[in-house]
Design an enzyme around this catalytic site. Structure first.
Site, PDB file in Angstrom:
ATOM      1  N   ARG A  92     -10.370  -4.749  -8.300  1.00 14.73           N
ATOM      2  CA  ARG A  92     -11.516  -3.913  -8.676  1.00 14.73           C
ATOM      3  C   ARG A  92     -12.433  -4.604  -9.682  1.00 14.73           C
ATOM      4  NH1 ARG A  92      -8.289   1.037 -10.645  1.00 14.73           N
ATOM      5  NH2 ARG A  92      -6.674  -0.573 -10.773  1.00 14.73           N
ATOM      6  N   CYS A 145       0.837  -1.202   0.000  1.00 17.06           N
ATOM      7  CA  CYS A 145       0.000   0.000   0.000  1.00 17.06           C
ATOM      8  C   CYS A 145       0.871   1.252   0.000  1.00 17.06           C
ATOM      9  CB  CYS A 145      -0.910   0.003   1.214  1.00 17.06           C
ATOM     10  SG  CYS A 145      -2.022   1.423   1.267  1.00 17.06           S
TER      11      CYS A 145
END
Length: 339
Positions: A231, A97
């Site tokens: 996603r 991240c």
């Protein structure tokens, strides 16, 4: 504990504010074999937060991994132990991240510059639990040479006992790109991940990043042990319906979209009785009928009604009638005025 050879052949990525327990329960209705992950949870949140809220999950979600963020070996070890005690099948350490908040806490992608520290964290976590400890990382950060730096990082962390790496096939640029831009702007280098698997055939390597469909992802399985979609799997969750048969050789046919919705409606009813807000659950099903007739009306009905005070399962039942063609779209006064 060792990893099963095909356990991570298809994974759904940990996604902040998306892959919560309601999302994972919903996805499990579509695929029994896909490996699921929690949102990233900081070690401090596990140690000092509301553990029911942070760690609670439905037994039907298995197999499911807990993704942790942190850089303190002792804190991560204790958080891993607690997660394993709660029943998670794997503990995954986030080294991918790129957000400013994560960097300020000295965890996430910035730790790719500190492989020895990551190795210390992994070693401490492995000593604390009997379930696999894995790492999710990038191919590099900033101006690192991805060949040299990724090899050094993986070798160092593997020496500490990590036998599986989930590799996002992009660099993370810690200075100059937002987290959103870091998901799209740095170029993909799938070949780099393939070369890693060739060089370290003893490790399980899962490839992640930019994989938009099962047909797009599946060819990578010639080169690596697993694929991870993020996603795309959230926007079009029914793509998971092909996973069990196509990638795992299961004979049983998947549930239809309507059957998935019916079972989720049953789940939602129980959660409503426990005080969970309807729209905390329904937001995850908006893509179920992606590309199908009346999908837009299905999404609109839920979006316009699930947040209203007192909204209950009738919202999903009405949406079901709309998408199945059993009833015309029900328009609210607000939506009619907007039209």
């Amino acid at each position: 504990m060792s990893l099963k050879p095909d356990s991570h052949r298809f994974c759904v990525a940990p996604m902040m504010e998306w892959t919560d327990r309601h999302c994972r329960t919903f996805l499990r209705l579509i695929s029994a074999r896909a490996f699921l992950y929690t949102e990233m949870v900081t070690a401090d949140a596990v140690l000092h937060g509301d553990r029911v809220r942070v760690l609670g999950f439905n037994a039907a979600e298995h197999p499911v991994g807990l993704q942790l963020g942190g850089s303190d070996p002792a804190g991560l070890a204790e958080a891993a132990r607690i997660g394993a005690d709660w029943g998670y099948d794997e503990i995954n350490l986030n080294i991918g991240c790129p957000s400013d908040r994560v960097q300020s806490g000295r965890f996430g992608a910035c730790l790719m510059a500190e492989p020895k520290l990551v190795a210390e964290c992994v070693s401490a976590m492995r000593d604390a639990v009997d379930v696999p400890v894995t790492v999710k990382c990038r191919i590099g950060i900033d101006d690192q040479d991805t060949e040299e730096s990724l090899d050094r990082f993986v070798d160092t962390v593997a020496d500490a006992g990590c036998m599986m790496f989930i590799v996002h096939a992009r660099k993370a640029w810690l200075d100059g790109l937002s987290p959103k831009e870091n998901r799209d702007v740095p170029p993909l280098d799938y070949d780099r991940v393939h070369r890693l698997k060739t060089r370290r055939s003893d490790l399980a390597i899962v490839i992640n990043g930019g994989l938009g469909s099962l047909p797009h992802a599946a060819p990578h399985l010639v080169h690596v042990d697993g694929v991870m979609l993020g996603r795309a799997a959230y926007a079009d969750p029914y793509l998971l319906a092909a996973v069990d048969q196509t990638l795992y050789g299961e004979a049983e046919a998947p549930l239809t979209r309507l059957e998935v919705l019916d079972r989720f409606i049953d789940y939602v009813g129980g959660e409503l009785d426990r005080g969970v807000r309807l729209n905390a659950m329904t937001r995850h099903v908006l893509g179920l009928f992606h590309g199908q007739p009346r999908a837009r009306a299905f999404r609109r009905h839920i979006a316009e009604n699930a947040h209203l005070p007192g909204a209950g399962n009738e919202v999903l039942e009405q949406a079901r009638d709309i998408v199945s063609g059993a009833a015309p779209e029900i328009r609210t006064a607000e939506s009619r005025s907007a039209a």
